[in-house]
Design a protein around this motif. Structure first.
Motif, PDB file in Angstrom:
ATOM      1  N   GLY A 122       0.794  -1.217   0.000  1.00  0.00           N
ATOM      2  CA  GLY A 122       0.000   0.000   0.000  1.00  0.00           C
ATOM      3  C   GLY A 122       0.827   1.267   0.000  1.00  0.00           C
ATOM      4  O   GLY A 122       0.687   2.124  -0.891  1.00  0.00           O
ATOM      5  N   PRO A 123       1.726   1.470   0.963  1.00  0.00           N
ATOM      6  CA  PRO A 123       2.538   2.687   0.964  1.00  0.00           C
ATOM      7  C   PRO A 123       3.421   2.816  -0.273  1.00  0.00           C
ATOM      8  O   PRO A 123       3.664   3.935  -0.758  1.00  0.00           O
ATOM      9  CB  PRO A 123       3.381   2.539   2.235  1.00  0.00           C
ATOM     10  CG  PRO A 123       2.557   1.667   3.128  1.00  0.00           C
ATOM     11  CD  PRO A 123       1.893   0.701   2.210  1.00  0.00           C
ATOM     12  N   GLY A 124       3.901   1.716  -0.792  1.00  0.00           N
ATOM     13  CA  GLY A 124       4.801   1.774  -1.937  1.00  0.00           C
ATOM     14  C   GLY A 124       4.137   2.218  -3.214  1.00  0.00           C
ATOM     15  O   GLY A 124       4.805   2.728  -4.129  1.00  0.00           O
ATOM     16  N   TYR A 125       2.828   2.041  -3.318  1.00  0.00           N
ATOM     17  CA  TYR A 125       2.109   2.405  -4.539  1.00  0.00           C
ATOM     18  C   TYR A 125       1.198   3.610  -4.333  1.00  0.00           C
ATOM     19  O   TYR A 125       0.259   3.805  -5.102  1.00  0.00           O
ATOM     20  CB  TYR A 125       1.288   1.208  -5.027  1.00  0.00           C
ATOM     21  CG  TYR A 125       2.126   0.116  -5.641  1.00  0.00           C
ATOM     22  CD1 TYR A 125       2.599   0.217  -6.945  1.00  0.00           C
ATOM     23  CD2 TYR A 125       2.452  -1.022  -4.906  1.00  0.00           C
ATOM     24  CE1 TYR A 125       3.373  -0.789  -7.503  1.00  0.00           C
ATOM     25  CE2 TYR A 125       3.227  -2.037  -5.457  1.00  0.00           C
ATOM     26  CZ  TYR A 125       3.687  -1.917  -6.754  1.00  0.00           C
ATOM     27  OH  TYR A 125       4.454  -2.903  -7.312  1.00  0.00           O
ATOM     28  N   VAL A 126       1.463   4.423  -3.327  1.00  0.00           N
ATOM     29  CA  VAL A 126       0.605   5.584  -3.051  1.00  0.00           C
ATOM     30  C   VAL A 126       0.479   6.514  -4.255  1.00  0.00           C
ATOM     31  O   VAL A 126      -0.645   6.885  -4.639  1.00  0.00           O
ATOM     32  CB  VAL A 126       1.108   6.349  -1.811  1.00  0.00           C
ATOM     33  CG1 VAL A 126       0.525   7.763  -1.758  1.00  0.00           C
ATOM     34  CG2 VAL A 126       0.737   5.593  -0.541  1.00  0.00           C
ATOM     35  N   PRO A 127       1.551   6.953  -4.906  1.00  0.00           N
ATOM     36  CA  PRO A 127       1.395   7.905  -6.024  1.00  0.00           C
ATOM     37  C   PRO A 127       0.509   7.354  -7.141  1.00  0.00           C
ATOM     38  O   PRO A 127      -0.374   8.061  -7.655  1.00  0.00           O
ATOM     39  CB  PRO A 127       2.834   8.130  -6.500  1.00  0.00           C
ATOM     40  CG  PRO A 127       3.680   7.810  -5.324  1.00  0.00           C
ATOM     41  CD  PRO A 127       2.983   6.690  -4.625  1.00  0.00           C
ATOM     42  N   ALA A 155      -9.234   7.457   0.686  1.00  0.00           N
ATOM     43  CA  ALA A 155      -8.867   7.705   2.083  1.00  0.00           C
ATOM     44  C   ALA A 155      -7.890   6.642   2.588  1.00  0.00           C
ATOM     45  O   ALA A 155      -6.926   6.950   3.300  1.00  0.00           O
ATOM     46  CB  ALA A 155     -10.127   7.730   2.956  1.00  0.00           C
ATOM     47  N   ASP A 156      -8.123   5.380   2.219  1.00  0.00           N
ATOM     48  CA  ASP A 156      -7.198   4.320   2.622  1.00  0.00           C
ATOM     49  C   ASP A 156      -5.797   4.596   2.085  1.00  0.00           C
ATOM     50  O   ASP A 156      -4.796   4.317   2.769  1.00  0.00           O
ATOM     51  CB  ASP A 156      -7.686   2.960   2.088  1.00  0.00           C
ATOM     52  CG  ASP A 156      -8.947   2.475   2.788  1.00  0.00           C
ATOM     53  OD1 ASP A 156      -9.292   3.037   3.846  1.00  0.00           O
ATOM     54  OD2 ASP A 156      -9.583   1.542   2.256  1.00  0.00           O
ATOM     55  N   THR A 157      -5.721   5.122   0.878  1.00  0.00           N
ATOM     56  CA  THR A 157      -4.419   5.416   0.282  1.00  0.00           C
ATOM     57  C   THR A 157      -3.712   6.527   1.060  1.00  0.00           C
ATOM     58  O   THR A 157      -2.495   6.452   1.303  1.00  0.00           O
ATOM     59  CB  THR A 157      -4.592   5.826  -1.193  1.00  0.00           C
ATOM     60  OG1 THR A 157      -5.360   4.823  -1.874  1.00  0.00           O
ATOM     61  CG2 THR A 157      -3.245   5.973  -1.884  1.00  0.00           C
ATOM     62  N   LEU A 158      -4.472   7.549   1.463  1.00  0.00           N
ATOM     63  CA  LEU A 158      -3.880   8.623   2.263  1.00  0.00           C
ATOM     64  C   LEU A 158      -3.374   8.078   3.600  1.00  0.00           C
ATOM     65  O   LEU A 158      -2.311   8.490   4.088  1.00  0.00           O
ATOM     66  CB  LEU A 158      -4.912   9.730   2.491  1.00  0.00           C
ATOM     67  CG  LEU A 158      -5.313  10.537   1.250  1.00  0.00           C
ATOM     68  CD1 LEU A 158      -6.481  11.466   1.581  1.00  0.00           C
ATOM     69  CD2 LEU A 158      -4.130  11.359   0.727  1.00  0.00           C
ATOM     70  N   GLU A 159      -4.115   7.159   4.179  1.00  0.00           N
ATOM     71  CA  GLU A 159      -3.660   6.560   5.441  1.00  0.00           C
ATOM     72  C   GLU A 159      -2.387   5.744   5.236  1.00  0.00           C
ATOM     73  O   GLU A 159      -1.491   5.760   6.084  1.00  0.00           O
ATOM     74  CB  GLU A 159      -4.766   5.686   6.028  1.00  0.00           C
ATOM     75  CG  GLU A 159      -5.930   6.498   6.577  1.00  0.00           C
ATOM     76  CD  GLU A 159      -6.886   5.650   7.377  1.00  0.00           C
ATOM     77  OE1 GLU A 159      -6.449   5.101   8.406  1.00  0.00           O
ATOM     78  OE2 GLU A 159      -8.049   5.528   6.971  1.00  0.00           O
ATOM     79  N   ASP A 160      -2.309   5.029   4.121  1.00  0.00           N
ATOM     80  CA  ASP A 160      -1.087   4.289   3.832  1.00  0.00           C
ATOM     81  C   ASP A 160       0.103   5.222   3.652  1.00  0.00           C
ATOM     82  O   ASP A 160       1.254   4.810   3.826  1.00  0.00           O
ATOM     83  CB  ASP A 160      -1.255   3.442   2.559  1.00  0.00           C
ATOM     84  CG  ASP A 160      -2.034   2.163   2.815  1.00  0.00           C
ATOM     85  OD1 ASP A 160      -2.127   1.751   3.990  1.00  0.00           O
ATOM     86  OD2 ASP A 160      -2.543   1.565   1.847  1.00  0.00           O
ATOM     87  N   ASP A 161      -0.182   6.467   3.315  1.00  0.00           N
ATOM     88  CA  ASP A 161       0.877   7.472   3.164  1.00  0.00           C
ATOM     89  C   ASP A 161       1.179   8.170   4.483  1.00  0.00           C
ATOM     90  O   ASP A 161       1.926   9.158   4.513  1.00  0.00           O
ATOM     91  CB  ASP A 161       0.455   8.500   2.101  1.00  0.00           C
ATOM     92  CG  ASP A 161       1.631   9.251   1.517  1.00  0.00           C
ATOM     93  OD1 ASP A 161       2.745   8.681   1.464  1.00  0.00           O
ATOM     94  OD2 ASP A 161       1.456  10.422   1.111  1.00  0.00           O
ATOM     95  N   GLY A 162       0.560   7.698   5.574  1.00  0.00           N
ATOM     96  CA  GLY A 162       0.793   8.310   6.873  1.00  0.00           C
ATOM     97  C   GLY A 162       0.065   9.617   7.063  1.00  0.00           C
ATOM     98  O   GLY A 162       0.500  10.460   7.857  1.00  0.00           O
TER      99      GLY A 162
END
Length: 782
Positions: A122-127, A155-162
């Motif tokens: 998830g965090p690795g594919y945020v962009p 929203a889940d993606t933003l959370e994965d981005d901290g």
């Protein structure tokens, strides 16, 4: 894109039904429910046929719909990552072709694509996730359900981005837009808000978010089991964080429920970790012990195999910290080793790499036990002590570190302990290394093969079999046969068992497995031959040594032979084999058709769901079905089926319960179809006397009658509008009678009733006047 997806589903279902494509129509309305509620067995049973039908009929929109909901199940309920990536990419491309881009479900393929990347890292594919979601959200109206789904995914993606605060703000804006469009947010939307609040360190507000979401949803819908599970485990996490341990335990689903539903496992483990750290886990069924460690290790291995690298790493960190807390040093370091491998599959490791390093340090700080005896004597010494598998493993690890000889002496014990504790991949690594050192060891290949099967390591199985084939083809085929059986590839099982028997014609376990494969393939003639050969090659029980029990005939072998012979109508073998286990028959020859006891036969509906049917056992492996059944079950009244010998339910301990207990058997094949046709009867309940008289009169004419309505079923009294008790039943028409015969018989038997029954479909089939039945339907509100 303004098409209402569910209106389209209703219209398409009606069109498919009118065109006679009933199974595809049923799949269209059922697949979403199966997908989101985790009914994986039903989904897997219906999906291939439905997809093939959609393609054969040239219905690309239906194909998009079916494939999307299957992806939702694979990604959200089964948490697949790389295992589902190829399908996610292909579906995204297919959903945006010229013939599918206007399908209201096409945008959902974008969500599938982003969830798959989130499961991988998830965090690795945020962009990439944010970019594709922003583009899609810009072309979806807030009134559509897709807007709700995509907003949650954003929203889940933003959370994965901290960025949980940004996620919460985005959800609030999305909710305002959805409500301004005249719609309400989903229950899942409330889960997303609660998750953002938890990540902001606001568990009290998260609980309030769950309450608000549930109230709003319950005002419009009836929450189902899936809703209950998710709400309960989410609340358990929040309550545990607040230190309200008893309430958290009250909400926490049973561990067996988390076993069955991967989508609640991470939150379940999070709650358990918090409770364990607070010393609030009850001793007994739930404790921070080796059993919990095995459960979590199995979940970690599942995510590892599914290619869900980030969730796998997150879960193993929880499992590792719990292992450290109970002093399981080797288990914790084994989890760390898995974590190191997972780190190599991530695009972004900040934060998680540091947590993994902290876990390693904490595990290495745990002391190893002293070695009380020489390595060769250690297994026996431990056998006299009360130690857990985890403690024994630490002893083996400590002793193995002393010398190469000690390591070699204990490699099998270490591997077996790791496998038993849910770490088959680590066990396999040990055994591979030992096999390289001692390729002549006769026991290692078989042990390694089983561990590789436990690890679901198909590549490892092929590597081992290829290595063994030149010098030991029998062992190579046997390992491949067991692997194919674990995967349900029964034709391969038979082929590899034949390979074993070509080199070891006396092998009994091979024949047992080959016969099982033949039974699964409905090749009962082959199964019978294999079981009869097993009897010929077995060692007589009175001549077998203590370690040769598996070379003798076992009672289950005889039951399986009876079952196969029954399916083949070889009644002489059924009787002769039955005599070996003490079965007495009413007659000495001919088909076995007796009346034994009531049993339950478990079979499969057309949609893949299991259904239990009451039946009369007519022999050691046969039963006659009692209910009159509809089209959704491929059996009917008085059909005789062959069932497997295994009893699927446990006999209760209480005396009263035992009297009502019926053994449950799984149907293997249909032996004698009775040929009954089903029609439905509906109307007001005539009273016990009239109903039982009707049933007895019909039975005398060989008809069947089976009531399906319960005490709650009611119809409208046309005289005053009040409710009357109702009856909805299935009429089984025997093959010796026509529809006209059945219609005339029902008219005669119910002629004097105060309230008429309706059998509209039967009247149509009989070519009779349907006006009376249509009037009854109208007047009684049927």
């Amino acid at each position: 894109m303004t098409t209402d997806i569910w209106a389209w589903v209703r219209d398409t279902h009606e069109q498919l039904s009118e065109a006679g494509h009933h199974r595809l129509a049923a799949a269209l309305v059922e697949i979403a429910g199966h997908a989101v509620e985790g009914r994986n067995e039903q989904l897997d049973a219906m999906y291939p046929e439905a997809l093939a039908s959609a393609r054969a009929l040239g219905l690309p929109w239906v194909e998009v719909f079916l494939r999307h909901w299957r992806m939702q199940n694979l990604l959200n309920k089964r948490h697949q990552g790389e295992a589902a990536m190829a399908e996610a990419v292909d579906l995204l491309e297919f959903a945006h072709r010229e013939e599918t881009v206007s399908c209201p479900q096409s945008v959902c393929a974008v969500q599938d694509f982003t969830i798959c990347h989130a499961n991988i890292d998830g965090p690795g594919y945020v962009p990439e996730r944010l970019a594709v979601l922003e583009e899609t959200l810009a072309r979806v109206e807030p009134a559509r359900a897709c807007f709700d789904c995509l907003s949650r995914e954003y929203a889940d993606t933003l959370e994965d981005d901290g960025r949980p605060a940004d996620a919460l703000a985005h959800l609030d804006r999305a909710q305002a837009r959805i409500q301004a469009a005249g719609e309400q947010v989903s229950l899942a939307f409330g889960h997303s808000r609660a998750a953002a609040l938890m990540n902001l360190g606001r568990p009290e507000d998260a609980l309030a978010a769950y309450d608000t979401a549930e109230r709003a949803y319950a005002a419009r819908h009836q929450p189902d089991d899936d809703d209950r599970r998710k709400l309960a485990v989410g609340r358990a996490v929040a309550l545990a964080a607040l230190g309200r341990s008893e309430e958290a335990l009250g909400q926490l689903p049973d561990a067996e429920e988390a076993d069955s539903y991967p989508d609640i496992r991470h939150r379940w483990a999070t709650a358990v970790q918090t409770l364990a750290e607070a010393g609030a886990l009850p001793h007994g069924e739930l404790d921070n012990d080796a059993a919990l460690g095995v459960r979590l290790a199995q979940w970690v291995a599942y995510l590892d195999t599914a290619g869900s690298h980030r969730p796998c790493l997150d879960l193993l960190l929880i499992a590792g910290r719990l292992a450290v807390a109970r002093g399981a040093r080797t288990v914790a370091l084994t989890l760390v080793a898995t974590g190191d491998r997972k780190l190599g599959r991530l695009r972004r490791t900040d934060g998680v790499a540091e947590r993994l390093a902290e876990l390693r340090s904490a595990a290495e700080a745990l002391p190893l036990p002293e070695t009380p005896v020489p390595a060769a004597e250690l297994p026996e010494w431990l056998g006299t002590r009360r130690v857990t598998f985890e403690q024994a493993l630490d002893h083996f690890t400590a002793a193995s570190a002393e010398s190469a000889e000690a390591a070699a002496a204990l490699v099998l014990q270490r591997a077996r302990a790791l496998d038993a504790l849910g770490h088959p991949r680590a066990a396999a690594d040990l055994l591979w290394a030992r096999l390289d050192e001692d390729p002549a060891d006769e026991h290692l290949p078989g042990i390694l093969g089983q561990v590789l099967i436990d690890a679901e390591d198909g590549d490892g199985i092929r590597r081992l079999a290829d290595r063994l084939m030149p010098a030991n083809p029998s062992e190579a085929h046997w390992i491949r046969a067991r692997w194919a059986a674990a995967q349900g590839r029964w034709e391969e099982v038979g082929e590899h068992c034949d390979g074993v028997l070509a080199h070891e014609p006396d092998a009994l376990n091979t024949r047992r497995l080959a016969a099982t494969a033949a039974t699964r393939l409905d090749d009962h003639a082959r199964a019978q031959r294999l079981y009869q050969e097993l009897l010929e090659h077995a060692v007589p029980a009175d001549l077998a040594g203590e370690d040769e029990e598996h070379h003798t005939v076992q009672e289950p072998d005889l039951w399986h032979l009876i079952t196969a012979a029954t399916a083949n109508r070889d009644w002489a073998v059924v009787r002769s084999t039955g005599a070996l286990i003490g079965i007495e028959f009413d007659a000495d020859e001919g088909p076995v058709d007796e009346e034994w006891q009531m049993v339950t036969v478990r079979t499969t509906r057309a949609n893949g769901a299991s259904v239990d049917l009451p039946a009369v056992r007519t022999g050691p492996a046969t039963a006659r079905i009692l209910p009159v059944l509809g089209e959704d079950v491929p059996l009917n009244h008085r059909d005789v089926v062959v069932f497997g010998p295994a009893v699927l339910n446990e006999r209760p301990k209480g005396e009263a319960e035992q009297e009502a207990w019926r053994p449950v058997f799984r149907q293997l094949t249909l032996l004698d179809p009775a040929g009954y046709t089903t029609h439905w009867v509906d109307g007001a309940w005539p009273g016990d006397a009239a109903w039982y008289a009707l049933r007895e009169a019909l039975a005398e004419e060989q008809y069947g009658l089976w009531a399906y309505s319960g005490d709650q079923y009611a119809v409208t009294d046309p005289a005053g509008g009040d409710s009357l008790p109702g009856i909805y039943a299935a009429l089984g028409v025997p093959p010796t009678a026509t529809s006209a015969d059945a219609d005339a018989l029902l008219q005669r038997l119910t002629a004097g009733w105060e309230h008429p029954l309706s059998w509209l479909d039967l009247a149509k089939a009989a070519g009779a006047d349907t006006a009376r039945h249509e009037e009854t339907v109208r007047r009684y509100g049927l």
